[in-house]
Motif scaffolding. Structure first.
Motif, PDB file in Angstrom:
ATOM      1  N   VAL A   5      -1.132 -34.289   9.106  1.00  0.00           N
ATOM      2  CA  VAL A   5      -2.042 -35.085   9.920  1.00  0.00           C
ATOM      3  C   VAL A   5      -3.434 -34.471   9.842  1.00  0.00           C
ATOM      4  O   VAL A   5      -3.617 -33.267  10.061  1.00  0.00           O
ATOM      5  CB  VAL A   5      -1.565 -35.179  11.384  1.00  0.00           C
ATOM      6  CG1 VAL A   5      -2.591 -35.904  12.251  1.00  0.00           C
ATOM      7  CG2 VAL A   5      -0.218 -35.886  11.469  1.00  0.00           C
ATOM      8  N   ARG A   6      -4.418 -35.308   9.504  1.00  0.00           N
ATOM      9  CA  ARG A   6      -5.812 -34.871   9.382  1.00  0.00           C
ATOM     10  C   ARG A   6      -6.446 -34.800  10.766  1.00  0.00           C
ATOM     11  O   ARG A   6      -6.113 -35.572  11.663  1.00  0.00           O
ATOM     12  CB  ARG A   6      -6.598 -35.840   8.493  1.00  0.00           C
ATOM     13  CG  ARG A   6      -5.987 -36.030   7.118  1.00  0.00           C
ATOM     14  CD  ARG A   6      -5.811 -34.697   6.359  1.00  0.00           C
ATOM     15  NE  ARG A   6      -5.193 -34.890   5.067  1.00  0.00           N
ATOM     16  CZ  ARG A   6      -5.874 -35.072   3.941  1.00  0.00           C
ATOM     17  NH1 ARG A   6      -7.192 -35.088   3.941  1.00  0.00           N
ATOM     18  NH2 ARG A   6      -5.243 -35.235   2.801  1.00  0.00           N
ATOM     19  N   ILE A   7      -7.379 -33.872  10.886  1.00  0.00           N
ATOM     20  CA  ILE A   7      -8.029 -33.598  12.167  1.00  0.00           C
ATOM     21  C   ILE A   7      -9.474 -34.094  12.131  1.00  0.00           C
ATOM     22  O   ILE A   7     -10.118 -34.059  11.081  1.00  0.00           O
ATOM     23  CB  ILE A   7      -8.015 -32.068  12.441  1.00  0.00           C
ATOM     24  CG1 ILE A   7      -6.598 -31.476  12.354  1.00  0.00           C
ATOM     25  CG2 ILE A   7      -8.653 -31.725  13.789  1.00  0.00           C
ATOM     26  CD1 ILE A   7      -5.643 -31.930  13.413  1.00  0.00           C
ATOM     27  N   ILE A   8      -9.982 -34.504  13.300  1.00  0.00           N
ATOM     28  CA  ILE A   8     -11.382 -34.922  13.416  1.00  0.00           C
ATOM     29  C   ILE A   8     -12.264 -33.916  12.664  1.00  0.00           C
ATOM     30  O   ILE A   8     -12.028 -32.717  12.728  1.00  0.00           O
ATOM     31  CB  ILE A   8     -11.802 -35.054  14.911  1.00  0.00           C
ATOM     32  CG1 ILE A   8     -13.198 -35.669  15.031  1.00  0.00           C
ATOM     33  CG2 ILE A   8     -11.666 -33.747  15.651  1.00  0.00           C
ATOM     34  CD1 ILE A   8     -13.617 -36.008  16.457  1.00  0.00           C
ATOM     35  N   GLY A   9     -13.233 -34.435  11.936  1.00  0.00           N
ATOM     36  CA  GLY A   9     -14.061 -33.587  11.081  1.00  0.00           C
ATOM     37  C   GLY A   9     -13.740 -33.844   9.614  1.00  0.00           C
ATOM     38  O   GLY A   9     -14.563 -33.629   8.735  1.00  0.00           O
ATOM     39  N   ASP A  10     -12.522 -34.354   9.354  1.00  0.00           N
ATOM     40  CA  ASP A  10     -12.132 -34.733   7.994  1.00  0.00           C
ATOM     41  C   ASP A  10     -12.849 -36.043   7.670  1.00  0.00           C
ATOM     42  O   ASP A  10     -12.702 -37.026   8.400  1.00  0.00           O
ATOM     43  CB  ASP A  10     -10.612 -34.924   7.927  1.00  0.00           C
ATOM     44  CG  ASP A  10     -10.085 -35.142   6.514  1.00  0.00           C
ATOM     45  OD1 ASP A  10     -10.762 -35.843   5.721  1.00  0.00           O
ATOM     46  OD2 ASP A  10      -8.986 -34.647   6.216  1.00  0.00           O
ATOM     47  N   PRO A  11     -13.623 -36.092   6.584  1.00  0.00           N
ATOM     48  CA  PRO A  11     -14.406 -37.298   6.271  1.00  0.00           C
ATOM     49  C   PRO A  11     -13.570 -38.568   6.083  1.00  0.00           C
ATOM     50  O   PRO A  11     -14.065 -39.656   6.339  1.00  0.00           O
ATOM     51  CB  PRO A  11     -15.133 -36.953   4.966  1.00  0.00           C
ATOM     52  CG  PRO A  11     -14.920 -35.521   4.703  1.00  0.00           C
ATOM     53  CD  PRO A  11     -13.858 -35.014   5.623  1.00  0.00           C
ATOM     54  N   ILE A  12     -12.306 -38.450   5.684  1.00  0.00           N
ATOM     55  CA  ILE A  12     -11.499 -39.657   5.479  1.00  0.00           C
ATOM     56  C   ILE A  12     -11.304 -40.432   6.775  1.00  0.00           C
ATOM     57  O   ILE A  12     -11.139 -41.652   6.768  1.00  0.00           O
ATOM     58  CB  ILE A  12     -10.141 -39.365   4.794  1.00  0.00           C
ATOM     59  CG1 ILE A  12      -9.565 -40.680   4.259  1.00  0.00           C
ATOM     60  CG2 ILE A  12      -9.175 -38.675   5.746  1.00  0.00           C
ATOM     61  CD1 ILE A  12      -8.553 -40.561   3.180  1.00  0.00           C
ATOM     62  N   LEU A  13     -11.359 -39.736   7.910  1.00  0.00           N
ATOM     63  CA  LEU A  13     -11.182 -40.403   9.206  1.00  0.00           C
ATOM     64  C   LEU A  13     -12.382 -41.283   9.560  1.00  0.00           C
ATOM     65  O   LEU A  13     -12.314 -42.070  10.493  1.00  0.00           O
ATOM     66  CB  LEU A  13     -10.937 -39.378  10.309  1.00  0.00           C
ATOM     67  CG  LEU A  13      -9.638 -38.576  10.195  1.00  0.00           C
ATOM     68  CD1 LEU A  13      -9.592 -37.506  11.271  1.00  0.00           C
ATOM     69  CD2 LEU A  13      -8.420 -39.477  10.263  1.00  0.00           C
ATOM     70  N   ARG A  14     -13.468 -41.163   8.807  1.00  0.00           N
ATOM     71  CA  ARG A  14     -14.673 -41.940   9.076  1.00  0.00           C
ATOM     72  C   ARG A  14     -14.929 -43.025   8.030  1.00  0.00           C
ATOM     73  O   ARG A  14     -15.922 -43.730   8.099  1.00  0.00           O
ATOM     74  CB  ARG A  14     -15.888 -41.002   9.147  1.00  0.00           C
ATOM     75  CG  ARG A  14     -15.814 -40.054  10.338  1.00  0.00           C
ATOM     76  CD  ARG A  14     -15.643 -40.808  11.608  1.00  0.00           C
ATOM     77  NE  ARG A  14     -15.802 -39.969  12.789  1.00  0.00           N
ATOM     78  CZ  ARG A  14     -15.864 -40.469  13.996  1.00  0.00           C
ATOM     79  NH1 ARG A  14     -15.771 -41.768  14.196  1.00  0.00           N
ATOM     80  NH2 ARG A  14     -16.001 -39.682  15.036  1.00  0.00           N
ATOM     81  N   LYS A  15     -14.020 -43.162   7.069  1.00  0.00           N
ATOM     82  CA  LYS A  15     -14.178 -44.189   6.033  1.00  0.00           C
ATOM     83  C   LYS A  15     -13.500 -45.480   6.463  1.00  0.00           C
ATOM     84  O   LYS A  15     -12.466 -45.447   7.126  1.00  0.00           O
ATOM     85  CB  LYS A  15     -13.489 -43.737   4.731  1.00  0.00           C
ATOM     86  CG  LYS A  15     -14.207 -42.664   3.985  1.00  0.00           C
ATOM     87  CD  LYS A  15     -13.445 -42.394   2.688  1.00  0.00           C
ATOM     88  CE  LYS A  15     -14.159 -41.381   1.822  1.00  0.00           C
ATOM     89  NZ  LYS A  15     -13.380 -41.119   0.594  1.00  0.00           N
TER      90      LYS A  15
END
Length: 176
Positions: A5-15
């Motif tokens: 699980v990716r955490i806030i700050g990972d750019p993919i969560l903003r795409k």
């Protein structure tokens, strides 16, 4: 493959996630793996970007039914806006009240490629909206006031550093 699980700050969560083009056996296996990750992490929903995949799908379990949602659309918002506390596997330890419409009319494809159109209300609608936001590059902390976020400023900054670090290690998972 094991997904993290990716955490806030990972750019993919903003795409903004891209449309799923093919629902085949391999994709269904991915959905099953994702379901296992969601349950292992004690979540009620998990969107593809949260495991590093920039595609428009998520899974959710409201306690009554497990749904595997592919290429979702929110057709209409229904009812009044209600406030309810939300958390997120990608923002561990942060719980903030978020205002969302009580109901929604949605359209999506299930894991067998069947088109589903339904009205969702209350907790089910909230989970759907939260996971749908992930596909748009939006996190629940974006929907609250600066004052509400201020309480978690230190924690969020810490998580963002960790999220960027993990992102560099893992990169984006590409599926066709």
């Amino acid at each position: 493959m094991e997904y993290k699980v990716r955490i806030i700050g990972d750019p993919i969560l903003r795409k903004k996630a891209k449309k799923v083009e093919k629902i085949d056996e391999k994709f269904q296996e991915l959905l099953n793996n994702m379901t296992n990750v969601m349950y292992k992490e004690d979540g009620v929903g998990l969107a593809a970007p949260q495991i590093g995949i920039n595609k428009r799908f998520f899974i959710m379990d409201d306690g009554k039914k497990l749904r595997k949602i592919i290429n979702p659309e929110i057709i209409e918002f229904l009812g009044d806006e209600v406030v309810y506390e939300e958390g997120c596997l990608s923002i561990p330890g942060v719980f903030i009240n978020v205002k969302r419409p009580e109901g929604i009319k949605v359209k999506y494809f299930d894991e067998n490629g069947n088109e589903i159109e339904e009205e969702l209300h209350d907790y089910t609608a909230r989970i759907f909206q939260h996971e749908y936001d992930h596909l748009e590059g939006v996190l629940f902390v974006d929907k609250v006031s600066t004052a509400a976020k201020a309480k978690y400023k230190g924690k969020l900054n810490e998580l963002m550093k960790e999220g960027r670090k993990i992102a560099k290690e893992l990169g984006e998972v590409v599926i066709e």
